[in-house]
Scaffold this active site. Structure first.
Site, PDB file in Angstrom:
ATOM      1  N   GLU A  77       0.814  -1.226   0.000  1.00 54.53           N
ATOM      2  CA  GLU A  77       0.000   0.000   0.000  1.00 54.53           C
ATOM      3  C   GLU A  77       0.849   1.279   0.000  1.00 54.53           C
ATOM      4  O   GLU A  77       0.374   2.336   0.418  1.00 54.53           O
ATOM      5  CB  GLU A  77      -0.924   0.002   1.219  1.00 54.53           C
ATOM      6  CG  GLU A  77      -1.978  -1.087   1.178  1.00 54.53           C
ATOM      7  CD  GLU A  77      -3.093  -0.775   2.168  1.00 54.53           C
ATOM      8  OE1 GLU A  77      -4.191  -0.423   1.721  1.00 54.53           O
ATOM      9  OE2 GLU A  77      -2.838  -0.888   3.390  1.00 54.53           O
ATOM     10  N   HIS A  96      -0.038   5.576   7.515  1.00 50.81           N
ATOM     11  CA  HIS A  96      -1.244   4.799   7.211  1.00 50.81           C
ATOM     12  C   HIS A  96      -1.419   3.766   8.322  1.00 50.81           C
ATOM     13  O   HIS A  96      -0.482   3.037   8.650  1.00 50.81           O
ATOM     14  CB  HIS A  96      -1.136   4.091   5.864  1.00 50.81           C
ATOM     15  CG  HIS A  96      -2.235   3.097   5.640  1.00 50.81           C
ATOM     16  ND1 HIS A  96      -3.564   3.436   5.753  1.00 50.81           N
ATOM     17  CD2 HIS A  96      -2.217   1.763   5.349  1.00 50.81           C
ATOM     18  CE1 HIS A  96      -4.309   2.363   5.517  1.00 50.81           C
ATOM     19  NE2 HIS A  96      -3.515   1.337   5.278  1.00 50.81           N
ATOM     20  N   HIS A  98      -4.346   1.190  10.844  1.00 52.46           N
ATOM     21  CA  HIS A  98      -5.627   0.501  11.045  1.00 52.46           C
ATOM     22  C   HIS A  98      -6.070   0.588  12.505  1.00 52.46           C
ATOM     23  O   HIS A  98      -6.757  -0.308  12.994  1.00 52.46           O
ATOM     24  CB  HIS A  98      -5.500  -0.967  10.641  1.00 52.46           C
ATOM     25  CG  HIS A  98      -4.873  -1.193   9.318  1.00 52.46           C
ATOM     26  ND1 HIS A  98      -3.801  -2.013   9.115  1.00 52.46           N
ATOM     27  CD2 HIS A  98      -5.165  -0.672   8.096  1.00 52.46           C
ATOM     28  CE1 HIS A  98      -3.454  -2.012   7.835  1.00 52.46           C
ATOM     29  NE2 HIS A  98      -4.255  -1.199   7.201  1.00 52.46           N
ATOM     30  N   HIS A 166     -11.313   0.189   6.945  1.00 48.41           N
ATOM     31  CA  HIS A 166      -9.906  -0.069   6.708  1.00 48.41           C
ATOM     32  C   HIS A 166      -8.978   0.659   7.698  1.00 48.41           C
ATOM     33  O   HIS A 166      -8.154   0.032   8.351  1.00 48.41           O
ATOM     34  CB  HIS A 166      -9.607   0.319   5.254  1.00 48.41           C
ATOM     35  CG  HIS A 166      -8.204   0.076   4.799  1.00 48.41           C
ATOM     36  ND1 HIS A 166      -7.821   0.145   3.494  1.00 48.41           N
ATOM     37  CD2 HIS A 166      -7.082  -0.217   5.486  1.00 48.41           C
ATOM     38  CE1 HIS A 166      -6.525  -0.107   3.386  1.00 48.41           C
ATOM     39  NE2 HIS A 166      -6.053  -0.328   4.580  1.00 48.41           N
TER      40      HIS A 166
END
Lengths: 240, 240, 240, 240
Positions: A77, A96, A98, A166
């Site tokens: 990603e 990024h 979660h 997500h």
């Protein structure tokens, strides 16, 4: 201009802090723009952030291509990072994540608004991006630059964009700032979730308060105190 | 065919990971089908998973009979494992757990549906099996092969079946897959529980998204990263 | 008859387990009836359970008087223990705890009913005793035998009695049983609290299920497995 | 009169306890009035409480001016402390905290009332102070003595005042008392939050119960037991 080795050391510390504060686990990542070349960024190869070391750092073009023919497996990603740097010239670091606390806000119409002073840094709003709107059924992973660019549009000039089912992507002017944004976002989510449970109106920060919080200098003594604290808890105070 | 010692080592690592991630405590267990004989499976003798070592592993027939006259005390509920292997030829590993996060969904009509991308692996639905429907008042434990078979019918082709007031059983194509299913099931339950509290509609993964997630190769680099991470946290990275 | 030193060693292990499992903190205590003299019981002097050692154990008459002119400071609330032993001849061990998970059920009309199989051991109901009903405004502490006896009446033949705004007292036929009752009570409370949040009917264990669970032998292998596990986590497996 | 070094040692222990019990993190602080000069107080320089040592302690006038030309960076929000000492002569120690459990009560009309016996010490009510009422849009930080004085008015004769979107300030007659107030405030918030979720009326402590709890001697054996326990958990029992 900051020296490259100092930046990469901070990037390792950022990885360790975010892992220790439960913002990242086996997944999620943090990157930094190359201070000597704004068209490149640094990001670990595919390793759990808790285990990342200096030698794991790779360099990428904004489109996600590794520099120098580096053959190590990159994160799937990584396109999130390049797309944000491409769109926002003032962004120097991207996360990024979660983080569990924010996930409920990505699958509900409830808005993740800043309610505590330390979360003013995240800005007045955290929009939600749903990959399905443009790309239909996917694994929900951002695996090419087109998907990354669509996410970056939704991020706009905000510090945070939530990703449906997500996680989130956050942007900062420095590694320590994006780490702070990410940790405070999760904290704010925990507090807001509890306050919502009471069933009364919840008082958010005012627009003026958010603005004043966002203007606080990210390199001041007050902010460094948290960076030092988090690094100490993560067992890497020797890298400061 | 995988070598037997490698499989048993992975089984010990799986025990340690599930204990460390709070999926198992003093109770619950993980088994693996004997790759050389699909009518047999491997499972520890009656010990807490956190304490299981290579020499604790016993071998059983699918009906729960120990192989080779092994006189050690087996788990009372080993019948869950054999019954699932018996019914589902493609299942190579089974977990039985009492993870707290999922228990509320076993005593309520609220459905444990996948809402986060990492939980697509559990499939579109987790049916609830109530031992009382067929067997009346019991200790709720699955203590013979008939009860195990009834549970396996409810599991069907799903990856997970919830057990009323008790826990869940999960099935995977490998040890690492069933470990992943079990950990993500609990994580999904935590996120869903919080999102439900907001009182708005909760957006589940679409059928297409679940299907795409389930097709991801369980032996790829992305999945191994989590296995390595969990094993490191559990203190047994030396067994990888 | 169990030997006295074995019983006292188990009492120390019980203290450590309950501290490590967050049932006791600086406050709360566990006692055992003297197996050689049912009119006496053993209980630590005033120390935090996590720090209790063999030499801290004092002996008391059921009315709370220390034996042998022991001058050490006893727990203020020791009267809970003696009053329960006095009323229930089959009780051999008592815990008093302020575990956070159960406190909400002491200040609300919501009933703490058993909903998970491992909590069948607590029995069908946990009545709530309010010290104010008979004694008016107090510090809520049970500081004399009359208050202890009033509490013991409310306990009756149950395994657990909740204490309004304060905690609970539990009774068992052995140290390991009362430890188990206490830990499972808190776990059941966590699960029930979450299930109630869904807003649907919650399915409790049936009377028959509770009865069958309560008949399970507290000294069997299955129960010992948890005792060993908890003691190992508490760092005192060497005392088993 | 207590000796100065003993007081400063207790102040370091208080810092460590509050950090370890999650009342303070990188931010928040604890101070003590100079027993030899009630117009002065002691407070660490700008460091995370977990890291504070004896040599970090500075001395201040009540208006926040450092004594002796000390050039180290002080906490930005030290004015909270001086303003409380100025208004309440009987206050000897002050804590300022951002503990997460209490934050929901600062952004909602739900009142943080004492519901458990150990929280009687916080008094019958915890008023909420909103800096915006008098000072409009700010960073929510208390950065001058005027803001501190406005906060101290809202505190009045209570032990605790909540600060909207920010945290709380608590006052005690000794370091150990204000530490206890702060820890029990957070515990009470957790219990109350869960009880409110049930949707029934929640039973608070009566005015008489609160009064009796507040009259308990803060230097007795029962209270010291918790201080010893917390210090041991924080790894500084050697400083007792």
């Amino acid at each position: 201009m900051p020296d490259k080795e100092g930046v990469l050391r901070d990037l390792v510390v950022g990885n360790r802090i975010l892992a220790n504060e439960n913002i990242l686990d086996a997944y999620g990542h943090i990157s930094v723009r190359n201070p000597a070349n704004p068209e490149h960024y640094f990001l670990s190869c595919s390793r759990s952030p808790e285990l990342v070391q200096r030698n794991d750092i790779m360099e990428f073009r904004l489109d996600g291509t590794p520099i120098g023919g580096d053959k190590r497996t990159p994160y799937l990603e990584r396109f999130i990072h390049g797309a944000v740097y491409e769109r926002n010239p003032e962004t120097s670091a991207v996360v990024h994540s979660h983080a569990e606390e924010i996930l409920p806000y990505t699958i509900s119409s409830e808005s993740l608004i800043p309610v505590i002073h330390s979360a003013g840094i995240i800005g007045p709003v955290a929009p939600v991006w749903d990959i399905a709107e443009k790309f239909g059924d996917t694994t929900l992973l951002v695996i090419n630059i087109e998907q990354g660019r669509d996410l970056a549009i939704e991020l706009g000039n905000n510090r945070v964009v939530l990703m449906r089912g997500h996680g989130f992507a956050s942007a900062g002017r420095s590694i320590s700032e994006v780490v702070r944004v990410s940790i405070m976002l999760a904290r704010n989510a925990r507090v807001l979730t509890t306050a919502l449970q009471f069933g009364h109106r919840v008082q958010a920060l005012t627009a003026g308060e958010v603005s004043l919080r966002q203007k606080m200098r990210p390199d001041g003594r007050e902010f460094y105190r948290a960076w030092e604290y988090w690094a100490t808890r993560a067992g890497c105070s020797d890298m400061l």
